[in-house]
Design a protein around this motif. Structure first.
Motif, PDB file in Angstrom:
ATOM      1  N   ASP A  89       0.936  -1.127   0.026  1.00 21.78           N
ATOM      2  CA  ASP A  89      -0.071  -0.052   0.077  1.00 21.78           C
ATOM      3  C   ASP A  89       0.975   1.254  -0.036  1.00 21.78           C
ATOM      4  O   ASP A  89       1.437   1.615   1.006  1.00 21.78           O
TER       5      ASP A  89
ATOM      6  N   GLU B 290      -4.523   8.926  -1.294  1.00 25.17           N
ATOM      7  CA  GLU B 290      -5.434   9.053   0.187  1.00 25.17           C
ATOM      8  C   GLU B 290      -5.505  10.693   0.647  1.00 25.17           C
ATOM      9  O   GLU B 290      -4.534  11.292   0.515  1.00 25.17           O
ATOM     10  N   THR B 291      -6.769  10.731   0.991  1.00 23.95           N
ATOM     11  CA  THR B 291      -6.899  12.197   1.588  1.00 23.95           C
ATOM     12  C   THR B 291      -7.373  12.160   2.941  1.00 23.95           C
ATOM     13  O   THR B 291      -7.890  11.131   3.527  1.00 23.95           O
ATOM     14  N   ASP B 292      -7.218  13.495   3.589  1.00 15.12           N
ATOM     15  CA  ASP B 292      -7.875  13.574   5.015  1.00 15.12           C
ATOM     16  C   ASP B 292      -8.773  14.674   5.323  1.00 15.12           C
ATOM     17  O   ASP B 292      -7.849  15.994   5.223  1.00 15.12           O
TER      18      ASP B 292
ATOM     19  N   GLN C   5      -8.366  11.854  -8.939  1.00 16.91           N
ATOM     20  CA  GLN C   5      -8.312  11.454  -7.687  1.00 16.91           C
ATOM     21  C   GLN C   5      -8.647  12.448  -6.656  1.00 16.91           C
ATOM     22  O   GLN C   5      -8.820  12.055  -5.540  1.00 16.91           O
TER      23      GLN C   5
ATOM     24  N   GLY D 213      -0.040   7.770   4.401  1.00 21.45           N
ATOM     25  CA  GLY D 213      -1.091   7.750   5.143  1.00 21.45           C
ATOM     26  C   GLY D 213      -1.046   8.814   6.062  1.00 21.45           C
ATOM     27  O   GLY D 213      -0.374   9.934   6.052  1.00 21.45           O
TER      28      GLY D 213
ATOM     29  N   SER E  39       5.325   6.778   2.543  1.00 22.55           N
ATOM     30  CA  SER E  39       4.320   6.338   2.725  1.00 22.55           C
ATOM     31  C   SER E  39       3.255   7.801   2.679  1.00 22.55           C
ATOM     32  O   SER E  39       3.643   8.691   2.704  1.00 22.55           O
TER      33      SER E  39
ATOM     34  N   ALA F 100      -6.110  14.170  -5.463  1.00 19.30           N
ATOM     35  CA  ALA F 100      -4.985  14.006  -4.557  1.00 19.30           C
ATOM     36  C   ALA F 100      -3.874  14.051  -5.243  1.00 19.30           C
ATOM     37  O   ALA F 100      -3.773  14.096  -6.534  1.00 19.30           O
TER      38      ALA F 100
ATOM     39  N   GLY G 228      -0.066   4.154  -0.666  1.00 19.69           N
ATOM     40  CA  GLY G 228      -0.768   5.302  -0.124  1.00 19.69           C
ATOM     41  C   GLY G 228      -1.348   6.294  -0.806  1.00 19.69           C
ATOM     42  O   GLY G 228      -1.644   7.255  -0.730  1.00 19.69           O
ATOM     43  N   SER G 229      -1.038   6.034  -2.231  1.00 20.98           N
ATOM     44  CA  SER G 229      -1.258   7.072  -3.174  1.00 20.98           C
ATOM     45  C   SER G 229      -2.857   7.437  -3.191  1.00 20.98           C
ATOM     46  O   SER G 229      -3.463   6.553  -3.201  1.00 20.98           O
TER      47      SER G 229
END
Length: 253
Positions: free
Chosen positions: A62, A67-69, A205, A247, A245, A207, A64-65
């Motif tokens: 993974d 991924e958003t928060d 995406q 995350g 990463s 992101a 982590g490409s």
């Protein structure tokens, strides 16, 4: 077939009385004629190896490409990220996920607000650039993590929502902004080389994605410095200051 390139212009013009055929043969006394550039290499297309191999359907690791928060509880006055303290952003994320931020919790407590900013604050000052192409500045934040790691994050604001759209953690040599691309140079596990990862915003995406990841020769075998630094292509905010990463954690993997 051979490509041709024109020679330099001859200094003198051949006599008009000379027949055309003689002109072609003599090329005006051998000056200014066409010269061969050599044979053209034959184009070779990619050759597929093991064509009967069953394609994989899922990634093993993974990365982590993409991924958003979403960051809750941080006001963005006038929608201007330059008026936002990056420390408040990190503290809001810490409040939402204390376990992830336990390695830098003590450092965040030394970041002031309230009180004076201390030397152990891990949050570096922010830089700003339009990385998403919406005409508004996004915020690039660096966070020092254990084991000489540096977390590089990008936040964007739109539609009333503050969103983290990039999170990369590595033994960083330097971080650069090249137009709308964030370039992270990191220590490689081969002496005399370094990793360079270019992160660019992907409109599908929503992101930042590592659109280019390479290992680059930098010189004779040596041990490159892992001290993080940031090359400032933009104006910093008012707040003082290899396996990436993506995350939400700024701590070392």
């Amino acid at each position: 077939m051979k490509p041709w390139r024109a020679g330099r212009r001859p200094a003198a013009v051949c006599a008009l009385a000379v027949p055309a055929a003689a002109l072609l043969l003599s090329a005006c006394g051998g000056s200014g004629g066409l010269e061969s550039a050599g044979p053209t290499p034959t184009a070779v297309g990619p050759r597929e190896l093991w064509p009967s191999l069953t394609p994989a359907s899922a990634a093993v690791d993974d990365y982590g490409s993409g991924e958003t928060d979403v960051v809750e509880g941080v006001a963005v006055p006038g929608g201007d990220l330059r008026r936002v303290d990056p420390v408040r952003v990190l503290r809001a994320q810490q409040a939402a996920d204390p376990e992830t931020y336990k390695d830098i919790a003590a450092g965040l407590a030394d970041c002031g607000d309230p009180g004076r900013r201390g030397p152990d604050c891990p949050v570096l000052h922010a830089y700003f650039a339009d990385l998403t192409g919406d005409g508004e500045d996004d915020m690039v934040v660096g966070v020092e993590a254990p084991k000489q790691q540096l977390v590089v994050r990008v936040y964007t604001y739109g539609g009333g929502t503050l969103t983290q759209i990039m999170n990369d953690e590595d033994a960083v040599i330097s971080v650069e902004l090249a137009g709308d691309t964030v370039v992270v140079r990191a220590v490689a596990d081969l002496s005399g080389y370094e990793y360079r990862t270019s992160w660019s915003y992907d409109v599908h995406q929503k992101a930042m994605l590592p659109t280019r990841d390479e290992i680059v020769r930098t010189g004779p075998p040596r041990t490159p410095s892992a001290s993080p630094s940031v090359t400032p292509p933009a104006t910093p905010s008012g707040s003082p200051s290899r396996t990436p990463s993506a995350g939400p954690s700024p701590s070392a993997s």
